[in-house]
Scaffold this motif. Structure first.
Motif, PDB file in Angstrom:
ATOM      1  N   ASP A 164     -46.690  -1.543  15.968  1.00 16.79           N
ATOM      2  CA  ASP A 164     -46.106  -1.181  17.260  1.00 16.79           C
ATOM      3  C   ASP A 164     -46.482  -2.193  18.319  1.00 16.79           C
ATOM      4  OD1 ASP A 164     -44.836   1.070  16.285  1.00 16.79           O
ATOM      5  OD2 ASP A 164     -46.469   2.443  16.833  1.00 16.79           O
ATOM      6  N   SER A 165     -47.759  -2.566  18.317  1.00 17.85           N
ATOM      7  CA  SER A 165     -48.228  -3.520  19.316  1.00 17.85           C
ATOM      8  C   SER A 165     -47.666  -4.908  19.048  1.00 17.85           C
ATOM      9  CB  SER A 165     -49.746  -3.502  19.308  1.00 17.85           C
ATOM     10  OG  SER A 165     -50.296  -4.668  19.031  1.00 17.85           O
ATOM     11  N   LYS A 212     -43.925  -5.313  20.126  1.00 22.04           N
ATOM     12  CA  LYS A 212     -43.779  -5.535  21.570  1.00 22.04           C
ATOM     13  C   LYS A 212     -43.987  -7.004  21.882  1.00 22.04           C
ATOM     14  CE  LYS A 212     -45.878  -1.131  22.774  1.00 22.04           C
ATOM     15  NZ  LYS A 212     -47.096  -0.544  23.320  1.00 22.04           N
TER      16      LYS A 212
END
Length: 344
Positions: free
Chosen positions: A306-307, A310
């Motif tokens: 998820d990180s 981004k």
């Protein structure tokens, strides 16, 4: 004729958009695979690496079993050292043991140079075999960084505090820098030969440089690393630097002419970016998590992804190498999760 290569990981290393987050695992070749364990009952690491067909087999096993996006050449950072006059043996349960440690300027002066075509032809033959005939993903070559190599050469083997290494650095900088230069020359020549033979990316392992503080890194290490990466930058392949326990050195790494910085699990992707790290990142699941239940593995992996999604500039890996107790089926399932979860 060379096979068509899935180059998604090379594009990711160059900071380009990719259709999913690519993945490979440090120490993916061997360790927990039963086929490798059978070989190791009969052959040492150095014996396997001296036989190109066998070494290529071990190198490609994880690609076939796990569907990872790159192979990494099966060998050890110690592999080129015998060519320059270092008597090294990989002892089970201990690691590299060196019978003629470097303690004086004369010891350092006695070190020779490497001619890869004559001294390590089996390494180059293995690379050619893999890249020209067998692999459909890029092959990553690698080498050890001068500090990490020197730590073994000075201590005589693995160390917990690197006291002899640091003592030489502080007490006898003339000998220290002589040793750094000789190891840099060896590393540059060795890596150039790997690229010429077909390696499509290079990782430099500075596994133990985290034992130094920032000031000492800048004085005693950074100049030689800058020289190495400046020279290797001419080879036209992505360059990766990985240090273990080196979170405090990440901005020093970021200054170097590298394409990719490998993170261990101590620093998250967000934390690295908040520090100011701008390079493509590689990492950084703690290998021990792969011994937990699948729900935990999935949750932790998705948090990293998820990180990284981004951020957009990431190659998934572990924060250190695969340990022998990790199940191959877990690594295969992890690869599938990474590919499916990040598909775009």
């Amino acid at each position: 004729m060379a096979k068509k290569i899935n180059d998604v990981i090379i594009r990711a290393y160059r900071g380009e958009e990719t259709e999913y987050t690519p993945v490979w695992f440090m120490r993916q070749a061997g360790r927990s695979q039963k086929e490798y364990r059978e070989l190791k009952k009969k052959h040492s690491l150095f014996e396997i690496t001296h036989q190109p067909e066998m070494c290529a087999y071990v190198t490609r096993l994880p690609v076939e079993h796990y569907d990872v996006d790159a192979a990494i050449l099966y060998k050890d950072i110690m592999s080129p050292l015998p060519a320059i006059g270092v008597d090294v043996e990989i002892k089970s349960g201990i690691g590299p043991v060196i019978s003629n440690p470097i303690r004086t300027k004369e010891d350092a002066e006695r070190l020779g140079t490497i001619n890869p075509g004559e001294d390590v032809p089996y390494v180059l033959d293995t690379i050619r075999l893999l890249t020209e005939e067998q692999l459909e993903v890029p092959l990553i070559g690698f080498g050890g960084a001068p500090f990490t190599l020197a730590s073994y050469m000075i201590e005589g083997g693995p160390s917990k505090n690197y006291s002899k290494t640091k003592a030489m650095m502080y007490r006898d900088p003339e000998t220290w820098f002589l040793l750094m230069d000789k190891l840099a020359d060896m590393t540059i020549t060795y890596i150039q030969a790997q690229v010429e033979a077909g390696a499509k990316a290079i990782q430099i392992f500075d596994s133990w440089v985290g034992s130094l503080n920032v000031s000492d890194y800048r004085i005693f290490i950074k100049p030689v690393m800058t020289r190495i990466f400046n020279e290797l930058g001419n080879e036209g392949v992505p360059l990766i630097l990985f240090g273990f326990g080196a979170s405090h050195l990440l901005m020093e790494f970021n200054d170097l002419p590298v394409d990719v910085i490998g993170l261990d699990w101590r620093t998250s992707i967000e934390e690295a970016r908040e520090m100011g790290v701008t390079k493509v990142l590689q990492g950084n699941l703690d290998p021990a998590i792969l011994l937990a239940d699948w729900d935990t593995i999935e949750t932790r992996t998705k948090a990293i992804l998820d990180s990284s999604m981004k951020d957009g500039h990431h190659v998934f890996n572990l924060g250190h190498g695969v340990t022998p107790d990790i199940e191959p089926a877990t690594l295969k399932r992890l690869t599938e999760l990474i590919h499916s979860y990040t598909k775009r």
